[in-house]
Design an enzyme around this catalytic site. Structure first.
Site, PDB file in Angstrom:
ATOM      1  N   LYS A  46       0.803  -1.208   0.000  1.00  0.00           N
ATOM      2  CA  LYS A  46       0.000   0.000   0.000  1.00  0.00           C
ATOM      3  C   LYS A  46       0.851   1.280   0.000  1.00  0.00           C
ATOM      4  O   LYS A  46       0.352   2.354  -0.299  1.00  0.00           O
ATOM      5  CB  LYS A  46      -0.970  -0.027   1.180  1.00  0.00           C
ATOM      6  CG  LYS A  46      -2.044  -1.105   1.025  1.00  0.00           C
ATOM      7  CD  LYS A  46      -2.611  -1.074  -0.357  1.00  0.00           C
ATOM      8  CE  LYS A  46      -3.900  -1.818  -0.596  1.00  0.00           C
ATOM      9  NZ  LYS A  46      -4.125  -3.103  -0.028  1.00  0.00           N
ATOM     10  N   CYS A  57     -14.858  -7.132   1.680  1.00  0.00           N
ATOM     11  CA  CYS A  57     -16.124  -7.055   0.945  1.00  0.00           C
ATOM     12  C   CYS A  57     -16.211  -8.144  -0.119  1.00  0.00           C
ATOM     13  O   CYS A  57     -16.980  -8.038  -1.052  1.00  0.00           O
ATOM     14  CB  CYS A  57     -16.277  -5.698   0.294  1.00  0.00           C
ATOM     15  SG  CYS A  57     -16.528  -4.373   1.458  1.00  0.00           S
ATOM     16  N   LYS A  99     -13.481  -9.247  -1.966  1.00  0.00           N
ATOM     17  CA  LYS A  99     -12.578  -8.980  -3.082  1.00  0.00           C
ATOM     18  C   LYS A  99     -11.732 -10.213  -3.439  1.00  0.00           C
ATOM     19  O   LYS A  99     -11.750 -10.671  -4.588  1.00  0.00           O
ATOM     20  CB  LYS A  99     -11.680  -7.807  -2.704  1.00  0.00           C
ATOM     21  CG  LYS A  99     -10.845  -7.282  -3.834  1.00  0.00           C
ATOM     22  CD  LYS A  99     -10.158  -6.012  -3.367  1.00  0.00           C
ATOM     23  CE  LYS A  99      -9.035  -5.619  -4.257  1.00  0.00           C
ATOM     24  NZ  LYS A  99      -8.188  -4.611  -3.624  1.00  0.00           N
ATOM     25  N   THR A 100     -11.019 -10.735  -2.446  1.00  0.00           N
ATOM     26  CA  THR A 100     -10.177 -11.898  -2.741  1.00  0.00           C
ATOM     27  C   THR A 100     -11.029 -13.082  -3.193  1.00  0.00           C
ATOM     28  O   THR A 100     -10.681 -13.777  -4.145  1.00  0.00           O
ATOM     29  CB  THR A 100      -9.312 -12.272  -1.517  1.00  0.00           C
ATOM     30  OG1 THR A 100      -8.472 -11.164  -1.211  1.00  0.00           O
ATOM     31  CG2 THR A 100      -8.432 -13.478  -1.802  1.00  0.00           C
ATOM     32  N   ASP A 107      -5.345  -7.691  -5.534  1.00  0.00           N
ATOM     33  CA  ASP A 107      -5.350  -6.437  -4.771  1.00  0.00           C
ATOM     34  C   ASP A 107      -4.998  -5.165  -5.556  1.00  0.00           C
ATOM     35  O   ASP A 107      -5.648  -4.158  -5.364  1.00  0.00           O
ATOM     36  CB  ASP A 107      -4.407  -6.567  -3.566  1.00  0.00           C
ATOM     37  CG  ASP A 107      -4.715  -5.563  -2.458  1.00  0.00           C
ATOM     38  OD1 ASP A 107      -5.894  -5.221  -2.278  1.00  0.00           O
ATOM     39  OD2 ASP A 107      -3.780  -5.118  -1.776  1.00  0.00           O
ATOM     40  N   ARG A 144      -3.939 -12.616   8.737  1.00  0.00           N
ATOM     41  CA  ARG A 144      -3.740 -12.789   7.292  1.00  0.00           C
ATOM     42  C   ARG A 144      -2.868 -13.992   6.953  1.00  0.00           C
ATOM     43  O   ARG A 144      -2.198 -14.545   7.814  1.00  0.00           O
ATOM     44  CB  ARG A 144      -3.124 -11.510   6.724  1.00  0.00           C
ATOM     45  CG  ARG A 144      -4.086 -10.337   6.907  1.00  0.00           C
ATOM     46  CD  ARG A 144      -3.826  -9.209   5.979  1.00  0.00           C
ATOM     47  NE  ARG A 144      -4.890  -8.234   6.093  1.00  0.00           N
ATOM     48  CZ  ARG A 144      -5.578  -7.751   5.053  1.00  0.00           C
ATOM     49  NH1 ARG A 144      -5.313  -8.169   3.841  1.00  0.00           N
ATOM     50  NH2 ARG A 144      -6.525  -6.865   5.229  1.00  0.00           N
TER      51      ARG A 144
HETATM   52  C1  SPV Z   1      -6.392  -3.800   2.417  1.00  0.00           C
HETATM   53  O1  SPV Z   1      -6.715  -3.537   3.589  1.00  0.00           O
HETATM   54  O2  SPV Z   1      -6.925  -3.259   1.456  1.00  0.00           O
HETATM   55  C2  SPV Z   1      -5.348  -4.794   2.170  1.00  0.00           C
HETATM   56  C3  SPV Z   1      -4.479  -5.136   3.266  1.00  0.00           C
HETATM   57  O3  SPV Z   1      -5.181  -5.257   1.080  1.00  0.00           O
HETATM   58  S1  SPV Z   1      -3.407  -3.872   3.627  1.00  0.00           S
HETATM   59  O4  SPV Z   1      -2.091  -4.281   3.217  1.00  0.00           O
HETATM   60  O5  SPV Z   1      -3.481  -3.646   5.054  1.00  0.00           O
HETATM   61  O6  SPV Z   1      -3.801  -2.698   2.898  1.00  0.00           O
HETATM   62 MN    MN Z   2      -6.158  -4.028  -0.416  1.00  0.00          MN
END
Ligand code: SPV
Ligand code: MN
Length: 623
Positions: A229, A272, A274-275, A289, A387
């Site tokens: 992120k 929601c 997604k995965t 992601d 996770r």
């Molecule tokens: C998210 O929260 O959207 C994720 C995990 O994919 S994180 O790395 O915490 O953002």
């Molecule tokens: Mn994410």
């Protein structure tokens, strides 16, 4: 500013040679500067050979950042109880004094921020090893791809990255004197029981002008794994300057008739679905992601920035998630974080089928069923945001084009959210612009455990990218609108909602399996092979079309009553939602394009008309 001698003083000959072989003065200058600041005891440079990767794996065990589990290749890592999710409040952009950065973005004065970094990180690696590792964001030899370097003292962070990203040492060597790579600088700080101790001094500072992110006194992946992120913020900024898109999206290949595969990218806030959408049984995954999307010959093409999954483990079970279940139970390289571990090296998480073990260790220490915290609340076996980290290459359902440097052509874009009362389960927009504005830019979702703070509150999250925006929101939406307009063939835009509840009973109106049907309908729509009903807010499926799909793919008799419950247009709820969204953008600064307001207002008028003509709840059979 340090020099090569600064690095050499801390490096043995073997490691120094690996850096010398890259021969990039920008890279060397950058490393030297932080060696001077961190004062590490030694430096390890990873050249991506199996020996070097193994060194990282072993180090994570020796450092106590990970522990072995019963299944070979599996390890467990814990984060501090106070470090279980992304820290939004302490994630800030460094902005020079007098520079406007955009409303709503969390900023810190650059001079002050750098001062704080220098004070918190000064000597932070004394007596420890600085690990330097190279990756690429995207496949090798691809117009999409951005090289990146990670500096950290956390073997867990690097180990995670070696699973989650493609190797980059060779790419750095090939590029030579290149200066536009992304830079991630992290220290977990002082440790106590192998977890970051000084969480009060947790800071994540992003400097988009210099393509660098600093992160300190934290271990949680979302705060530390630079390429995830943190790189996304740098990516959004870079993309905005170069006319492409960095999106918080999965990419999935959906099988259609006659061996056809249609690719979809989808943005959903965390937790929601997604995965699980990206991992649907029978379909193929490119990513779960983050996607880079470019206009290539008039088509929207996309790659997965990553090569692995950092997925939420809660509720993973063999029926709903057979592919993930499989990799979590076989001899693959997997890091589990913040789950429960037993003495025998087995693990347990909330929602795993079967009884929890009698006792074990979790992120709060010793655990047994019924154990309570200081406030008398029962402690769950695992954290809600626990996770697993695993490589896509180990999945049976990985798409053959996963590493294609040209990416895949997107047939559709999907926007989803956790919405109990407004959006129907699936809907197609009237076109790119309408979809970007009324769907993507209008996502709201009830909050989850992936960030710190209260859960269950409806929050606005445009394109599910709000947390990661590094440019003003209005500008970001405008870039999205313009991107599609320049395409010769824009992907269709859809919204989905797996969380709609019955108005009376408050029960969910969908099962977890239904999402496959919405995807199959979208696949047919993209290829002009399914009809639709104009619902005033977009196109929804006709009853017959999805009843056939339910029978074909789930062997379920889908009743007309279910259809009516799920696809009734909730006019007032939709209207109120639009009003909320208009208000948000009114306060979002000057960059919001006029077309956004025009489109939303037109949509509101249309709903008002529907309300007068047909009432507050319109059955899809009456459309
Ligand atoms: C998210 O929260 O959207 C994720 C995990 O994919 S994180 O790395 O915490 O953002
Ligand atoms: Mn994410």
């Amino acid at each position: 500013m340090g020099s090569m001698d600064t690095i050499k003083a801390k490096c043995d000959e073997k490691n120094f040679k690996k850096l010398e072989a890259i021969n990039n003065k920008y890279l060397n200058g950058f490393i030297a500067e932080f060696v001077e600041l961190f004062e590490p005891g030694s430096i390890f440079i990873c050249d991506d050979t199996e020996d070097d990767i193994q060194y990282i794996r072993d180090k994570a065990l020796n450092d106590g950042e990970e522990a072995k589990l019963a299944i070979p290749g599996h390890t467990i890592h814990f984060d501090s109880p106070y470090d279980q999710a992304r820290d939004k409040a302490m994630t800030k952009f460094l902005v020079p004094a007098g520079k406007e950065f955009g409303k709503g973005l969390n900023v810190a004065d650059k001079e002050e921020g750098v001062g704080e970094i220098n004070s918190i990180m000064s000597g932070i690696m004394k007596g420890r090893e600085l690990l330097i590792v190279f990756f690429t964001l995207g496949p090798a030899n691809s117009p999409f791809t951005i090289p990146a370097v990670q500096l950290t003292d956390s073997s867990y962070v690097v180990h995670s990255e070696t699973i989650l990203y493609r190797k980059g040492y060779k790419e750095f060597k090939r590029l030579g004197e290149y200066d536009s790579f992304f830079k991630f600088v992290h220290s977990e700080g002082e440790l106590e029981n192998a977890v970051s101790k000084n969480v009060d001094k947790r800071r994540i500072y992003i400097d988009t002008a210099e393509n660098i992110v600093y992160s300190m006194n934290t271990q949680y992946g979302g705060n530390t794994i630079g390429l995830k992120k943190l790189a996304m913020r740098l990516g959004i900024n870079r993309a905005s300057q170069e006319d492409w898109l960095t999106e918080h999206m999965f990419i999935v290949g959906v099988n259609g008739p006659r061996d056809r595969v249609t690719y979809f990218a989808g943005a959903f806030p965390s937790m929601c679905g997604k995965t699980s959408t990206a991992m649907l049984k029978g379909e193929t995954i490119i990513g779960d992601d983050i996607a880079y999307i470019r206009n290539i010959d008039g088509k929207a093409r996309a790659v997965n920035v990553e090569a692995g999954l950092f997925g939420i483990i809660q509720d993973i079970n063999p029926d709903d998630d057979p592919m993930i279940w499989k990799i979590l139970h076989e001899e693959n390289e997997v890091i589990f974080s913040n789950v429960l571990k037993t003495e025998e090296g087995k693990i347990y998480w909330i929602g795993k089928p079967g009884e929890p073990p009698e006792k074990g260790i979790n992120f709060l220490g010793e655990w047994y069923p019924g154990k309570k915290d200081e406030d008398g609340n029962e402690i769950p076996p695992s954290h809600k945001n626990a996770r697993f980290t695993a490589g896509l290459k180990d999945l049976e359902n990985v798409d053959p084009s996963f590493n294609d440097p040209a990416g895949v052509e997107l047939g559709g874009i999907i926007y989803g959210g956790r919405d109990s009362d407004t959006w129907v389960p699936v809907q197609e927009s009237y076109g790119w612009e309408h979809g970007i504005i009324t769907m993507g830019a209008s996502i709201e979702s009830e909050t989850t455990a992936a960030t710190l703070g209260k859960t269950g509150v409806r929050t606005f999250n445009p394109m599910s990218n709000l947390d990661f925006l590094s440019i003003p929101m209005g500008k970001y939406v405008d870039i999205n609108i313009k991107f599609g307009k320049k395409l010769k063939k824009a992907p269709r835009v859809f919204s989905v909602n797996y969380f709609l509840k019955d108005r009376e009973s408050g029960e969910f109106l969908n099962t977890k399996l239904d999402k496959l049907i919405w995807l199959k309908w979208m696949e047919l729509r993209v290829n002009g092979e399914a009809g639709a009903v104009d619902a005033g807010t977009g196109f929804i499926p006709g009853y017959e079309d999805i009843a056939v799909l339910f029978k074909k793919y789930l062997d379920r008799d889908y009743s007309e009553q279910e259809y009516v419950q799920q696809f009734t247009i909730r006019v007032n709820e939709n209207m109120k939602k639009i009003e909320r969204i208009i208000d948000i953008y009114k306060n979002a600064g000057p960059e919001v394009p006029d077309i956004l307001f025009e489109t939303l207002k037109k949509q509101r008028e249309k709903l008002l008309e529907m309300l007068n003509e047909k009432g507050a709840y319109i059955s899809p059979l009456d459309l």
